[in-house]
Design a protein around this motif. Sequence first.
Motif, PDB file in Angstrom:
ATOM      1  N   VAL A   1       0.849  -1.184   0.000  1.00 54.70           N
ATOM      2  CA  VAL A   1       0.000   0.000   0.000  1.00 54.70           C
ATOM      3  C   VAL A   1       0.887   1.237   0.000  1.00 54.70           C
ATOM      4  CG1 VAL A   1      -1.760   1.286   1.244  1.00 54.70           C
ATOM      5  CG2 VAL A   1      -1.828  -1.217   1.222  1.00 54.70           C
ATOM      6  N   PRO A   2       0.761   2.101  -0.995  1.00 53.72           N
ATOM      7  CA  PRO A   2       1.624   3.282  -1.025  1.00 53.72           C
ATOM      8  C   PRO A   2       1.301   4.222   0.126  1.00 53.72           C
ATOM      9  CG  PRO A   2      -0.013   3.398  -2.771  1.00 53.72           C
ATOM     10  CD  PRO A   2      -0.165   2.062  -2.108  1.00 53.72           C
ATOM     11  N   SER A   3       2.331   4.703   0.768  1.00 52.69           N
ATOM     12  CA  SER A   3       2.127   5.668   1.842  1.00 52.69           C
ATOM     13  C   SER A   3       1.856   7.034   1.237  1.00 52.69           C
ATOM     14  CB  SER A   3       3.368   5.749   2.731  1.00 52.69           C
ATOM     15  OG  SER A   3       4.420   6.376   2.022  1.00 52.69           O
ATOM     16  N   LEU A   4       1.282   7.929   2.053  1.00 54.22           N
ATOM     17  CA  LEU A   4       1.048   9.287   1.601  1.00 54.22           C
ATOM     18  C   LEU A   4       2.360   9.934   1.195  1.00 54.22           C
ATOM     19  CD1 LEU A   4      -1.210  11.212   1.117  1.00 54.22           C
ATOM     20  CD2 LEU A   4      -1.045  11.983   3.472  1.00 54.22           C
ATOM     21  N   TRP A   5       3.414   9.672   1.950  1.00 53.46           N
ATOM     22  CA  TRP A   5       4.726  10.247   1.622  1.00 53.46           C
ATOM     23  C   TRP A   5       5.198   9.766   0.249  1.00 53.46           C
ATOM     24  CZ3 TRP A   5       7.741  14.063   2.070  1.00 53.46           C
ATOM     25  CH2 TRP A   5       9.051  13.985   1.617  1.00 53.46           C
ATOM     26  N   SER A   6       5.011   8.483  -0.063  1.00 55.12           N
ATOM     27  CA  SER A   6       5.472   7.991  -1.369  1.00 55.12           C
ATOM     28  C   SER A   6       4.682   8.629  -2.497  1.00 55.12           C
ATOM     29  CB  SER A   6       5.418   6.467  -1.450  1.00 55.12           C
ATOM     30  OG  SER A   6       4.084   6.008  -1.453  1.00 55.12           O
ATOM     31  N   LEU A   7       3.386   8.903  -2.283  1.00 50.84           N
ATOM     32  CA  LEU A   7       2.607   9.601  -3.308  1.00 50.84           C
ATOM     33  C   LEU A   7       3.107  11.024  -3.477  1.00 50.84           C
ATOM     34  CD1 LEU A   7      -1.043   8.432  -2.571  1.00 50.84           C
ATOM     35  CD2 LEU A   7       0.398   7.783  -4.505  1.00 50.84           C
ATOM     36  N   TRP A   8       3.305  11.743  -2.365  1.00 54.15           N
ATOM     37  CA  TRP A   8       3.772  13.122  -2.452  1.00 54.15           C
ATOM     38  C   TRP A   8       5.143  13.199  -3.095  1.00 54.15           C
ATOM     39  CZ3 TRP A   8       2.225  14.901   3.106  1.00 54.15           C
ATOM     40  CH2 TRP A   8       0.878  15.236   3.107  1.00 54.15           C
ATOM     41  N   SER A   9       5.980  12.207  -2.851  1.00 51.01           N
ATOM     42  CA  SER A   9       7.336  12.267  -3.399  1.00 51.01           C
ATOM     43  C   SER A   9       7.346  12.131  -4.922  1.00 51.01           C
ATOM     44  CB  SER A   9       8.231  11.207  -2.754  1.00 51.01           C
ATOM     45  OG  SER A   9       7.802   9.907  -3.135  1.00 51.01           O
ATOM     46  N   LEU A  10       6.259  11.679  -5.508  1.00 47.51           N
ATOM     47  CA  LEU A  10       6.159  11.597  -6.964  1.00 47.51           C
ATOM     48  C   LEU A  10       5.805  12.945  -7.587  1.00 47.51           C
ATOM     49  CD1 LEU A  10       4.282   8.204  -7.310  1.00 47.51           C
ATOM     50  CD2 LEU A  10       6.687   8.653  -7.798  1.00 47.51           C
ATOM     51  N   TRP A  11       5.395  13.920  -6.756  1.00 49.17           N
ATOM     52  CA  TRP A  11       4.965  15.235  -7.229  1.00 49.17           C
ATOM     53  C   TRP A  11       6.094  16.251  -7.123  1.00 49.17           C
ATOM     54  CZ3 TRP A  11       0.496  16.222  -9.628  1.00 49.17           C
ATOM     55  CH2 TRP A  11      -0.546  15.311  -9.482  1.00 49.17           C
ATOM     56  N   THR A  12       6.221  17.083  -8.153  1.00 57.13           N
ATOM     57  CA  THR A  12       7.073  18.271  -8.090  1.00 57.13           C
ATOM     58  C   THR A  12       6.245  19.432  -8.629  1.00 57.13           C
ATOM     59  OG1 THR A  12       8.003  17.876 -10.295  1.00 57.13           O
ATOM     60  CG2 THR A  12       9.238  16.996  -8.400  1.00 57.13           C
ATOM     61  N   VAL A  13       6.511  20.613  -8.111  1.00 46.70           N
ATOM     62  CA  VAL A  13       5.818  21.816  -8.573  1.00 46.70           C
ATOM     63  C   VAL A  13       6.862  22.890  -8.792  1.00 46.70           C
ATOM     64  CG1 VAL A  13       4.082  23.572  -8.048  1.00 46.70           C
ATOM     65  CG2 VAL A  13       3.751  21.221  -7.233  1.00 46.70           C
ATOM     66  N   ALA A  14       6.818  23.549  -9.939  1.00 45.93           N
ATOM     67  CA  ALA A  14       7.779  24.608 -10.256  1.00 45.93           C
ATOM     68  C   ALA A  14       7.120  25.651 -11.153  1.00 45.93           C
ATOM     69  CB  ALA A  14       9.005  24.015 -10.961  1.00 45.93           C
ATOM     70  N   ALA A  15       7.678  26.849 -11.129  1.00 47.78           N
ATOM     71  CA  ALA A  15       7.227  27.907 -12.037  1.00 47.78           C
ATOM     72  C   ALA A  15       7.426  27.437 -13.469  1.00 47.78           C
ATOM     73  CB  ALA A  15       8.003  29.189 -11.776  1.00 47.78           C
ATOM     74  N   GLU A  16       6.518  27.856 -14.338  1.00 48.00           N
ATOM     75  CA  GLU A  16       6.550  27.432 -15.741  1.00 48.00           C
ATOM     76  C   GLU A  16       6.116  28.602 -16.610  1.00 48.00           C
ATOM     77  OE1 GLU A  16       6.750  24.262 -18.740  1.00 48.00           O
ATOM     78  OE2 GLU A  16       7.317  24.245 -16.640  1.00 48.00           O
ATOM     79  N   PRO A  17       6.761  28.840 -17.728  1.00 52.67           N
ATOM     80  CA  PRO A  17       6.267  29.871 -18.646  1.00 52.67           C
ATOM     81  C   PRO A  17       4.864  29.502 -19.143  1.00 52.67           C
ATOM     82  CG  PRO A  17       8.502  29.209 -19.221  1.00 52.67           C
ATOM     83  CD  PRO A  17       8.012  28.236 -18.188  1.00 52.67           C
ATOM     84  N   TYR A  18       3.973  30.483 -19.183  1.00 49.35           N
ATOM     85  CA  TYR A  18       2.591  30.235 -19.589  1.00 49.35           C
ATOM     86  C   TYR A  18       2.483  29.690 -21.004  1.00 49.35           C
ATOM     87  CZ  TYR A  18       2.655  34.406 -22.499  1.00 49.35           C
ATOM     88  OH  TYR A  18       2.959  35.322 -23.471  1.00 49.35           O
ATOM     89  N   ASP A  19       3.497  29.954 -21.827  1.00 55.25           N
ATOM     90  CA  ASP A  19       3.434  29.521 -23.220  1.00 55.25           C
ATOM     91  C   ASP A  19       4.308  28.298 -23.522  1.00 55.25           C
ATOM     92  OD1 ASP A  19       5.813  30.901 -22.867  1.00 55.25           O
ATOM     93  OD2 ASP A  19       5.577  32.146 -24.650  1.00 55.25           O
ATOM     94  N   SER A  20       4.773  27.603 -22.482  1.00 52.56           N
ATOM     95  CA  SER A  20       5.534  26.371 -22.731  1.00 52.56           C
ATOM     96  C   SER A  20       4.576  25.320 -23.291  1.00 52.56           C
ATOM     97  CB  SER A  20       6.162  25.857 -21.440  1.00 52.56           C
ATOM     98  OG  SER A  20       5.171  25.250 -20.613  1.00 52.56           O
ATOM     99  N   PRO A  21       5.083  24.347 -24.019  1.00 53.08           N
ATOM    100  CA  PRO A  21       4.195  23.307 -24.560  1.00 53.08           C
ATOM    101  C   PRO A  21       3.384  22.595 -23.480  1.00 53.08           C
ATOM    102  CG  PRO A  21       6.311  23.225 -25.662  1.00 53.08           C
ATOM    103  CD  PRO A  21       6.460  24.207 -24.528  1.00 53.08           C
ATOM    104  N   ALA A  22       3.995  22.306 -22.339  1.00 48.50           N
ATOM    105  CA  ALA A  22       3.262  21.619 -21.268  1.00 48.50           C
ATOM    106  C   ALA A  22       2.154  22.498 -20.710  1.00 48.50           C
ATOM    107  CB  ALA A  22       4.224  21.193 -20.164  1.00 48.50           C
ATOM    108  N   ALA A  23       2.441  23.787 -20.485  1.00 50.64           N
ATOM    109  CA  ALA A  23       1.438  24.704 -19.946  1.00 50.64           C
ATOM    110  C   ALA A  23       0.289  24.893 -20.934  1.00 50.64           C
ATOM    111  CB  ALA A  23       2.073  26.045 -19.604  1.00 50.64           C
ATOM    112  N   VAL A  24       0.596  25.023 -22.206  1.00 56.79           N
ATOM    113  CA  VAL A  24      -0.445  25.202 -23.225  1.00 56.79           C
ATOM    114  C   VAL A  24      -1.322  23.951 -23.307  1.00 56.79           C
ATOM    115  CG1 VAL A  24      -0.844  25.502 -25.714  1.00 56.79           C
ATOM    116  CG2 VAL A  24       0.851  26.922 -24.526  1.00 56.79           C
TER     117      VAL A  24
END
Length: 178
Positions: free
Chosen positions: A8-31
Amino acid sequence: MSLAPSRVPSLWSLWSLWTVAAEPYDSPAAVALWRAYCTEVSDRWYPPHEGRRTAPEGLEREIAAHTGAELTPPTGQLLLARYDGAPAGTAGVRLPGASTAELTRVFPRKETRGRGGAAPLVAAAEDAARALGARRMVPDTRSDLVEARALYARLGRQETEPHNDAPYAEHWFGKSLV
């Protein structure tokens, strides 16, 4: 059938899969995420309110009209969440006033919902708002976006009086950042 505790994945293991960073609004991923967001919220709005699906030309107009250019410092910031390295969601911060930040474009992809990414994404948006000088964060949402309303309540936002006259806003929230 139940999984052994080690499976059973722990909450910590789920959170560790996430990253959040600033991104240009017009990057391919953001669009791509903006397109997914617009498609989903439009597809949820039109059938019950106008009895039809989203018109493709209307969707394209909305995407083109609201690029996110205001989500750049010093008056805003777009954040992109990644789940296990793949683009998975966004949150935007814009400053309509000197000390107030509006939380916007909070959108986890359907495939990653329920995996613990919304809270760190909103927390990163709060940090970005503080860095831009905001002392208060104010999101709004529609009645049919029950997931957004539940998220804001779970994260300590209080429902408030309207703080804008956005055409689709039906619920307004606020939270002190100090």
